[in-house]
Design a protein around this motif. Structure first.
Motif, short mmCIF file in Angstrom:
data_model
loop_
_atom_site.label_atom_id
_atom_site.label_comp_id
_atom_site.label_asym_id
_atom_site.label_seq_id
_atom_site.Cartn_x
_atom_site.Cartn_y
_atom_site.Cartn_z
N UNK A 1 -101.03 7.38 28.18
CA UNK A 1 -101.30 5.95 28.32
C UNK A 1 -100.57 5.41 29.56
N UNK A 2 -101.22 4.51 30.27
CA UNK A 2 -100.63 3.96 31.48
C UNK A 2 -101.00 4.71 32.74
N UNK A 3 -101.77 5.80 32.62
CA UNK A 3 -102.20 6.57 33.78
C UNK A 3 -103.17 5.74 34.61
N UNK A 4 -102.97 5.73 35.93
CA UNK A 4 -103.87 5.01 36.82
C UNK A 4 -104.98 5.93 37.31
N UNK A 5 -105.98 5.35 37.91
CA UNK A 5 -107.09 6.11 38.48
C UNK A 5 -106.56 7.09 39.53
N UNK A 6 -105.67 6.64 40.41
CA UNK A 6 -105.11 7.52 41.45
C UNK A 6 -104.34 8.68 40.85
N UNK A 7 -103.58 8.43 39.81
CA UNK A 7 -102.83 9.50 39.16
C UNK A 7 -103.77 10.53 38.55
N UNK A 8 -104.84 10.07 37.92
CA UNK A 8 -105.81 11.00 37.35
C UNK A 8 -106.45 11.85 38.44
N UNK A 9 -106.81 11.24 39.56
CA UNK A 9 -107.43 12.00 40.64
C UNK A 9 -106.48 13.04 41.22
N UNK A 10 -105.20 12.72 41.28
CA UNK A 10 -104.22 13.71 41.74
C UNK A 10 -104.13 14.87 40.74
N UNK A 11 -104.24 14.58 39.46
CA UNK A 11 -104.14 15.63 38.43
C UNK A 11 -105.32 16.59 38.47
N UNK A 12 -106.51 16.10 38.83
CA UNK A 12 -107.71 16.94 38.78
C UNK A 12 -108.11 17.50 40.14
N UNK A 13 -107.39 17.18 41.18
CA UNK A 13 -107.76 17.56 42.55
C UNK A 13 -108.01 19.06 42.71
N UNK A 14 -107.33 19.92 41.97
CA UNK A 14 -107.48 21.37 42.12
C UNK A 14 -108.49 21.99 41.16
N UNK A 15 -109.12 21.21 40.32
CA UNK A 15 -110.14 21.75 39.40
C UNK A 15 -111.37 22.16 40.21
N UNK A 16 -112.04 23.20 39.76
CA UNK A 16 -113.18 23.74 40.51
C UNK A 16 -114.30 22.71 40.70
N UNK A 17 -114.52 21.85 39.73
CA UNK A 17 -115.57 20.85 39.86
C UNK A 17 -115.27 19.82 40.94
N UNK A 18 -114.00 19.55 41.15
CA UNK A 18 -113.56 18.47 42.03
C UNK A 18 -113.14 18.98 43.41
N UNK A 19 -112.76 20.24 43.48
CA UNK A 19 -112.13 20.80 44.68
C UNK A 19 -112.93 20.56 45.96
N UNK A 20 -114.25 20.68 45.91
CA UNK A 20 -115.06 20.55 47.12
C UNK A 20 -115.35 19.10 47.51
N UNK A 21 -114.94 18.13 46.69
CA UNK A 21 -115.20 16.72 46.97
C UNK A 21 -114.10 16.12 47.83
N UNK A 22 -114.46 15.23 48.72
CA UNK A 22 -113.49 14.46 49.49
C UNK A 22 -113.20 13.19 48.69
N UNK A 23 -112.23 13.26 47.81
CA UNK A 23 -111.95 12.16 46.90
C UNK A 23 -111.60 10.86 47.62
N UNK A 24 -111.01 10.96 48.81
CA UNK A 24 -110.63 9.76 49.54
C UNK A 24 -111.85 9.01 50.08
N UNK A 25 -112.98 9.70 50.23
CA UNK A 25 -114.19 9.08 50.78
C UNK A 25 -115.13 8.55 49.68
N UNK A 26 -114.84 8.86 48.44
CA UNK A 26 -115.73 8.46 47.35
C UNK A 26 -115.37 7.10 46.80
#
Length: 96
Positions: free
Chosen positions: A27-52
């Motif tokens: 609880x209390x997790x922000x969107x940015x914190x979640x994106x940092x947590x999932x950045x290395x997952x295979x589904x997310x790895x190829x995405x430029x999260x900063x541009x989305x």
């Protein structure tokens, strides 16, 4: 799932595929914190999260938004063509 965790979903779609991940976060997790947590997952790895773009249930949000239980964080890819320009192009095509 621990009793302190909440479940949120992360969703993305492009013309070739779409996916949705169910994630447990504190609880209390922000969107940015979640994106940092999932950045290395295979589904997310190829995405430029900063541009989305980011949204929760279709409403645009920023990275400092605190997630709530059952939120669906959506990752929006940039438009290839402005919708108004696409309508203009379709209008120029003669009808059969």
């Amino acid at each position: 799932m621990s009793s302190a965790a909440i479940v949120v979903r992360l969703a993305y779609a492009d013309p070739k595929r779409q996916w949705e991940l169910s994630l447990e976060v504190a609880p209390g997790t922000t969107v940015s914190q979640l994106l940092r947590q999932v950045r290395d997952r295979s589904e997310v790895k190829q995405l430029d999260l900063d541009a989305l773009g980011l949204g929760i249930w279709g409403e645009c949000v920023s990275g400092d938004r605190v997630l709530a239980a059952n939120d669906r964080l959506e990752l929006y890819r940039p438009l290839r063509l402005d919708p108004k320009a696409a309508r203009r192009l379709r209008a120029q095509v003669p009808r059969a």
